[in-house]
Scaffold this motif. Structure first.
Motif, PDB file in Angstrom:
ATOM      1  N   LEU A  69     -12.163  22.256  18.564  1.00  0.00           N
ATOM      2  CA  LEU A  69     -12.248  23.633  18.468  1.00  0.00           C
ATOM      3  C   LEU A  69     -11.685  24.470  17.020  1.00  0.00           C
ATOM      4  O   LEU A  69     -10.548  24.354  16.713  1.00  0.00           O
ATOM      5  CB  LEU A  69     -11.356  24.341  19.850  1.00  0.00           C
ATOM      6  N   TYR A  70     -12.644  25.060  16.409  1.00  0.00           N
ATOM      7  CA  TYR A  70     -12.386  25.603  15.285  1.00  0.00           C
ATOM      8  C   TYR A  70     -12.006  27.177  15.604  1.00  0.00           C
ATOM      9  O   TYR A  70     -12.809  28.012  15.804  1.00  0.00           O
ATOM     10  CB  TYR A  70     -13.704  25.612  14.376  1.00  0.00           C
ATOM     11  N   SER A  71     -10.765  27.188  15.648  1.00  0.00           N
ATOM     12  CA  SER A  71     -10.133  28.885  15.822  1.00  0.00           C
ATOM     13  C   SER A  71      -8.546  28.909  15.497  1.00  0.00           C
ATOM     14  O   SER A  71      -8.222  27.633  15.114  1.00  0.00           O
ATOM     15  CB  SER A  71     -10.287  29.038  17.428  1.00  0.00           C
ATOM     16  N   THR A  72      -8.414  30.096  15.535  1.00  0.00           N
ATOM     17  CA  THR A  72      -6.820  30.145  15.091  1.00  0.00           C
ATOM     18  C   THR A  72      -5.969  29.820  16.289  1.00  0.00           C
ATOM     19  O   THR A  72      -6.400  29.548  17.564  1.00  0.00           O
ATOM     20  CB  THR A  72      -6.628  31.826  15.086  1.00  0.00           C
ATOM     21  N   VAL A  73      -4.792  29.348  16.011  1.00  0.00           N
ATOM     22  CA  VAL A  73      -3.910  29.025  16.951  1.00  0.00           C
ATOM     23  C   VAL A  73      -3.711  30.094  18.231  1.00  0.00           C
ATOM     24  O   VAL A  73      -3.848  29.258  19.285  1.00  0.00           O
ATOM     25  CB  VAL A  73      -2.115  28.618  16.531  1.00  0.00           C
ATOM     26  N   ALA A  74      -3.639  31.022  17.937  1.00  0.00           N
ATOM     27  CA  ALA A  74      -3.351  32.191  18.995  1.00  0.00           C
ATOM     28  C   ALA A  74      -4.861  31.985  20.186  1.00  0.00           C
ATOM     29  O   ALA A  74      -4.609  32.021  21.301  1.00  0.00           O
ATOM     30  CB  ALA A  74      -3.464  33.517  18.811  1.00  0.00           C
ATOM     31  N   ALA A  88     -27.910  19.803  18.781  1.00  0.00           N
ATOM     32  CA  ALA A  88     -26.602  20.117  18.453  1.00  0.00           C
ATOM     33  C   ALA A  88     -25.711  19.111  19.316  1.00  0.00           C
ATOM     34  O   ALA A  88     -25.834  18.619  20.480  1.00  0.00           O
ATOM     35  CB  ALA A  88     -26.139  21.407  19.072  1.00  0.00           C
ATOM     36  N   THR A  89     -24.765  18.624  18.479  1.00  0.00           N
ATOM     37  CA  THR A  89     -23.662  17.526  19.252  1.00  0.00           C
ATOM     38  C   THR A  89     -22.509  17.762  18.610  1.00  0.00           C
ATOM     39  O   THR A  89     -22.410  18.335  17.317  1.00  0.00           O
ATOM     40  CB  THR A  89     -24.216  16.299  19.060  1.00  0.00           C
ATOM     41  N   ILE A  90     -21.422  17.335  19.069  1.00  0.00           N
ATOM     42  CA  ILE A  90     -20.051  17.380  18.265  1.00  0.00           C
ATOM     43  C   ILE A  90     -20.224  16.458  17.255  1.00  0.00           C
ATOM     44  O   ILE A  90     -20.422  15.422  17.394  1.00  0.00           O
ATOM     45  CB  ILE A  90     -18.943  16.972  19.414  1.00  0.00           C
ATOM     46  N   GLN A  91     -19.581  17.155  16.159  1.00  0.00           N
ATOM     47  CA  GLN A  91     -19.652  16.338  14.834  1.00  0.00           C
ATOM     48  C   GLN A  91     -18.455  15.577  14.681  1.00  0.00           C
ATOM     49  O   GLN A  91     -17.370  15.870  15.357  1.00  0.00           O
ATOM     50  CB  GLN A  91     -19.518  17.190  13.576  1.00  0.00           C
ATOM     51  N   CYS A  92     -18.359  14.347  14.116  1.00  0.00           N
ATOM     52  CA  CYS A  92     -17.320  13.426  14.180  1.00  0.00           C
ATOM     53  C   CYS A  92     -16.792  13.072  15.687  1.00  0.00           C
ATOM     54  O   CYS A  92     -15.587  13.051  15.773  1.00  0.00           O
ATOM     55  CB  CYS A  92     -16.032  14.003  13.492  1.00  0.00           C
ATOM     56  N   GLY A  93     -17.646  13.138  16.538  1.00  0.00           N
ATOM     57  CA  GLY A  93     -17.464  12.884  18.115  1.00  0.00           C
ATOM     58  C   GLY A  93     -16.510  11.637  18.241  1.00  0.00           C
ATOM     59  O   GLY A  93     -15.866  11.376  19.121  1.00  0.00           O
ATOM     60  N   HIS A  94     -16.726  10.641  17.181  1.00  0.00           N
ATOM     61  CA  HIS A  94     -16.054   9.341  17.305  1.00  0.00           C
ATOM     62  C   HIS A  94     -14.583   9.422  17.432  1.00  0.00           C
ATOM     63  O   HIS A  94     -13.753   8.658  18.058  1.00  0.00           O
ATOM     64  CB  HIS A  94     -16.532   8.277  16.255  1.00  0.00           C
ATOM     65  N   LEU A  95     -14.082  10.485  16.787  1.00  0.00           N
ATOM     66  CA  LEU A  95     -12.678  10.770  16.831  1.00  0.00           C
ATOM     67  C   LEU A  95     -12.144  11.166  18.481  1.00  0.00           C
ATOM     68  O   LEU A  95     -11.030  10.761  18.647  1.00  0.00           O
ATOM     69  CB  LEU A  95     -12.252  11.790  15.631  1.00  0.00           C
ATOM     70  N   ARG A 135     -12.104  19.232  13.190  1.00  0.00           N
ATOM     71  CA  ARG A 135     -12.138  20.524  13.347  1.00  0.00           C
ATOM     72  C   ARG A 135     -13.224  21.311  12.335  1.00  0.00           C
ATOM     73  O   ARG A 135     -13.839  22.160  12.722  1.00  0.00           O
ATOM     74  CB  ARG A 135     -10.663  21.167  13.155  1.00  0.00           C
ATOM     75  N   PHE A 136     -13.135  21.049  11.154  1.00  0.00           N
ATOM     76  CA  PHE A 136     -13.737  21.724  10.257  1.00  0.00           C
ATOM     77  C   PHE A 136     -15.106  21.195  10.390  1.00  0.00           C
ATOM     78  O   PHE A 136     -16.243  21.801  10.113  1.00  0.00           O
ATOM     79  CB  PHE A 136     -13.369  21.291   8.929  1.00  0.00           C
ATOM     80  N   ALA A 137     -15.426  19.962  10.643  1.00  0.00           N
ATOM     81  CA  ALA A 137     -16.807  19.608  10.953  1.00  0.00           C
ATOM     82  C   ALA A 137     -17.583  20.078  12.172  1.00  0.00           C
ATOM     83  O   ALA A 137     -18.929  20.412  12.155  1.00  0.00           O
ATOM     84  CB  ALA A 137     -16.809  18.006  11.430  1.00  0.00           C
ATOM     85  N   ASN A 138     -16.758  20.958  13.029  1.00  0.00           N
ATOM     86  CA  ASN A 138     -17.425  21.591  14.149  1.00  0.00           C
ATOM     87  C   ASN A 138     -17.109  23.218  13.865  1.00  0.00           C
ATOM     88  O   ASN A 138     -17.247  23.893  14.746  1.00  0.00           O
ATOM     89  CB  ASN A 138     -16.739  21.047  15.449  1.00  0.00           C
ATOM     90  N   GLU A 139     -16.865  23.519  12.674  1.00  0.00           N
ATOM     91  CA  GLU A 139     -16.558  24.814  12.341  1.00  0.00           C
ATOM     92  C   GLU A 139     -17.623  25.835  12.870  1.00  0.00           C
ATOM     93  O   GLU A 139     -17.161  26.999  13.282  1.00  0.00           O
ATOM     94  CB  GLU A 139     -16.782  25.068  10.598  1.00  0.00           C
ATOM     95  N   ASN A 140     -19.091  25.538  12.666  1.00  0.00           N
ATOM     96  CA  ASN A 140     -20.081  26.493  13.160  1.00  0.00           C
ATOM     97  C   ASN A 140     -20.681  26.329  14.606  1.00  0.00           C
ATOM     98  O   ASN A 140     -21.494  26.703  15.115  1.00  0.00           O
ATOM     99  CB  ASN A 140     -21.098  26.413  12.350  1.00  0.00           C
TER     100      ASN A 140
END
Lengths: 255, 23
Positions: free
Chosen positions: A153-158, A99-106, A51-56
């Motif tokens: 997805l870097y976002s709030t729970v809501a 641009a690509t998903i970071q830590c995509g291996h997870l 989540r944090f790796a894809n923050e931006n």
């Protein structure tokens, strides 16, 4: 009074028995929880890293763009390759080439496990099957793949709940097809309250499936997944509930 | 059928407790 000793001993025995029964039940529950934790594809720290790796990179607004793109694709089941092509196309349009998903291996780990599971099911149903070594060609439900993507997805729970709800609305649109009520507002609305009122409802089956996807993508805590079995003699036993059971239990609690 | 508020309540209930956040 003649039987005072017997009554006393019986009472003590019953108390000890109930203590033993409760301890065994608790141990069974704890053992199952440990099993769930040990067999989880991702641990909470890895999810946080993803989540944090894809923050931006993968924010709610980007997510909405991705959903719009999938609305154009118009398919309820896609291969992982097709799915990633669409996601990367949107990411590169917004964040530029490379641009690509970071830590995509997870995320890959979760999706590959699901493809294996689906592949095994297909093999089992086609006895003399051409054993699915072509896992790349297996189509998975779009809702599952998006639930897996929501790990990043870097976002709030809501916002995440909104995002998943929009996924169900999208899929429902495919089901209803004919193109009409598909046009659910896919957010980027400055007034989410207004948006919520406009969102159509989704079917209970879809919700159950989404809960199942969240379970399969390690987004539910182990404790919540445990349900009681019917066997409570000599002590209560437990098992892992599926999406339908967890949804049913939640709705009962709400009622 | 389920509306967004219900979906929110389901995910945040103790029975589902998505992302470890529940009531």
């Amino acid at each position: 009074l003649d039987n005072l000793g017997k009554i006393f001993l019986t009472t003590i025995a019953l108390v000890l028995l109930s203590l033993l029964r409760s301890t065994k039940g608790n141990n069974a529950r704890a053992a199952l929880r440990d099993d769930i934790e040990a067999s989880a594809l991702l641990d909470p720290l890895e999810i946080e890293d993803l989540r944090f790796a894809n923050e931006n990179l993968l924010t709610k607004s980007v997510w909405d763009e991705i959903l719009k793109e999938f609305r154009e694709v118009g398919r309820e089941r896609v291969t992982y390759g097709t799915f990633m092509n669409v996601v990367l196309r949107v990411l590169r349009r917004i964040h530029g080439e490379g641009a690509t998903i970071q830590c995509g291996h997870l995320m890959d780990r979760v999706v590959i496990a699901e493809m294996d599971r689906v592949g095994r099911e297909i093999d089992a149903s086609e006895k003399d099957g051409e054993s699915c070594d072509a896992t790349k060609e297996i189509e998975l439900p779009l809702s599952f793949l998006l639930a897996a993507l929501s790990l990043a997805l870097y976002s709030t729970v809501a916002d995440r709940i909104d995002a998943l709800y929009n996924v169900m609305v999208l899929i429902q649109g495919f089901n209803n097809d004919a193109g009409e009520s598909t046009t659910a507002p896919l957010s980027i609305d400055p007034e989410p309250e207004t948006l919520r009122k406009e969102l159509p409802s989704v079917s209970l089956v879809q919700v159950e499936q989404m809960i199942q996807h969240l379970q399969n993508t390690c987004q539910l805590v182990p404790d919540a997944q445990i349900v009681e079995t019917n066997a409570n003699v000599p002590y209560q036993t437990y098992r892992v509930g599926d999406g339908t059971e967890l949804t049913k239990r939640a709705r009962e609690a709400m009622a | 059928s389920v509306v967004l508020e219900d979906f929110y309540a389901i995910l945040k209930s103790r029975s589902v407790c998505a992302w470890g956040e529940c009531y």
